[in-house]
Design a protein around this motif. Structure first.
Motif, short mmCIF file in Angstrom:
data_model
loop_
_atom_site.label_atom_id
_atom_site.label_comp_id
_atom_site.label_asym_id
_atom_site.label_seq_id
_atom_site.Cartn_x
_atom_site.Cartn_y
_atom_site.Cartn_z
N TYR A 7 0.69 -1.32 0.34
CA TYR A 7 0.23 -0.07 -0.01
C TYR A 7 0.92 1.59 0.33
CZ TYR A 7 -3.77 3.52 1.25
OH TYR A 7 -4.33 4.69 1.21
N GLU A 8 1.88 0.98 0.58
CA GLU A 8 2.62 2.32 0.48
C GLU A 8 3.47 3.18 -0.15
OE1 GLU A 8 3.97 2.07 4.61
OE2 GLU A 8 2.05 1.88 5.54
N ARG A 9 4.07 1.59 -0.77
CA ARG A 9 5.68 1.87 -1.66
C ARG A 9 4.69 1.30 -3.65
NH1 ARG A 9 9.94 3.17 1.18
NH2 ARG A 9 10.10 3.26 2.88
N THR A 10 5.49 1.91 -4.41
CA THR A 10 6.22 2.15 -5.09
C THR A 10 7.11 1.39 -5.78
OG1 THR A 10 3.68 3.42 -5.76
CG2 THR A 10 5.40 3.20 -7.48
N ILE B 64 19.50 -4.38 -14.02
CA ILE B 64 18.65 -3.28 -13.71
C ILE B 64 18.32 -2.81 -12.50
CG2 ILE B 64 16.18 -3.74 -13.16
CD1 ILE B 64 16.37 -6.57 -15.43
N ALA B 65 17.89 -1.10 -12.61
CA ALA B 65 18.21 -0.86 -10.90
C ALA B 65 16.76 -0.80 -10.65
CB ALA B 65 18.37 0.46 -11.08
N MET B 66 16.49 -1.21 -9.20
CA MET B 66 15.05 -1.07 -8.94
C MET B 66 15.09 -0.92 -7.68
SD MET B 66 13.55 -5.22 -9.30
CE MET B 66 13.22 -4.99 -8.15
N VAL B 67 13.73 0.63 -7.72
CA VAL B 67 14.54 1.36 -6.21
C VAL B 67 12.22 1.62 -5.76
CG1 VAL B 67 16.04 2.58 -7.21
CG2 VAL B 67 13.80 3.72 -7.83
N HIS B 68 12.19 1.45 -4.38
CA HIS B 68 11.61 1.86 -3.91
C HIS B 68 11.27 3.35 -3.50
CE1 HIS B 68 10.16 -2.63 -2.49
NE2 HIS B 68 10.91 -2.47 -3.68
N ILE B 69 9.77 4.15 -3.54
CA ILE B 69 9.31 5.10 -3.08
C ILE B 69 7.75 5.32 -2.62
CG2 ILE B 69 9.31 7.80 -3.77
CD1 ILE B 69 11.53 6.87 -6.28
N ARG B 70 8.02 6.26 -1.80
CA ARG B 70 7.26 5.83 -1.01
C ARG B 70 6.10 6.64 -2.01
NH1 ARG B 70 6.88 4.90 4.55
NH2 ARG B 70 9.23 5.60 5.53
N THR B 71 4.72 6.03 -1.74
CA THR B 71 3.64 6.25 -3.30
C THR B 71 3.31 7.66 -3.40
OG1 THR B 71 2.83 3.83 -3.47
CG2 THR B 71 1.58 5.24 -3.78
N GLY B 72 3.01 7.60 -1.47
CA GLY B 72 2.59 9.37 -0.90
C GLY B 72 3.37 9.80 -1.43
N GLU B 73 4.70 10.23 -1.60
CA GLU B 73 5.48 10.88 -2.38
C GLU B 73 5.28 11.18 -3.96
OE1 GLU B 73 9.89 11.42 -1.06
OE2 GLU B 73 8.86 9.57 0.23
N LEU B 74 4.93 9.90 -4.34
CA LEU B 74 4.79 9.55 -5.99
C LEU B 74 3.49 10.33 -6.15
CD1 LEU B 74 6.09 6.43 -6.96
CD2 LEU B 74 6.76 8.87 -6.92
N ARG B 75 2.58 10.65 -5.26
CA ARG B 75 1.18 10.80 -5.53
C ARG B 75 1.25 12.38 -5.95
NH1 ARG B 75 -2.92 7.11 -6.12
NH2 ARG B 75 -2.12 4.64 -4.85
N ARG B 76 1.86 13.01 -4.28
CA ARG B 76 1.94 14.30 -4.04
C ARG B 76 2.64 14.92 -5.45
NH1 ARG B 76 2.63 13.91 0.44
NH2 ARG B 76 4.91 13.18 0.64
#
Length: 137
Positions: A81-84, A94-106
């Motif tokens: 729910y909280e990460r993308t 391949i590089a993979m990163v997690h970012i808080r979904t709330g930050e992306l939505r903002r």
């Protein structure tokens, strides 16, 4: 009104080790390039030791926070729910990163405030783009 939005985020680098390293990144949206977003990683956060930027469709990010999106060099998908997860595919790997979904939505809401989806074409300077393409600039 500003034509550029920049937002600092903390990205968690996914590696084979159990602990994920947090790295700084900056999301970037420019009204002059209304269809795309960019994420910048500073040199200390990259294997090459140089600044790295990835540019991709804003729509890809918008879709990817809701459901898996993309099949090319950049892929985006929800992770709980909280990460993308953002995946960057390059010849080196391949590089993979997690970012808080709330930050992306903002960030996406701010870009929508600057250029609402569906009106991107109204912000293109086709004369300047054509001049650049033809070497007139």
């Amino acid at each position: 009104m500003s034509t550029v939005i920049e937002q600092a985020v903390q990205a968690r680098l996914v590696a084979s080790a159990p602990r994920m390293e947090s790295v700084p990144a900056t999301l970037h949206y420019d009204r002059r390039e209304p269809f795309s977003v960019r994420i910048d990683f500073p040199a200390p956060a990259t294997l090459e030791g140089t600044d790295v930027s990835w540019e991709f469709a804003r729509r890809l990010l918008t879709e990817g926070v809701e459901e898996p999106a993309g099949s090319g060099d950049v892929r985006v998908r929800p992770y709980g729910y909280e990460r993308t997860v953002l995946e960057f595919h390059a010849p080196e790997g391949i590089a993979m990163v997690h970012i808080r979904t709330g930050e992306l939505r903002r960030f996406l809401e701010r870009s929508e405030g600057l250029v609402p989806t569906g009106t991107e074409h109204l912000h293109l300077d086709l004369d300047e783009e054509l001049a650049d393409l033809l070497g007139g600039h």
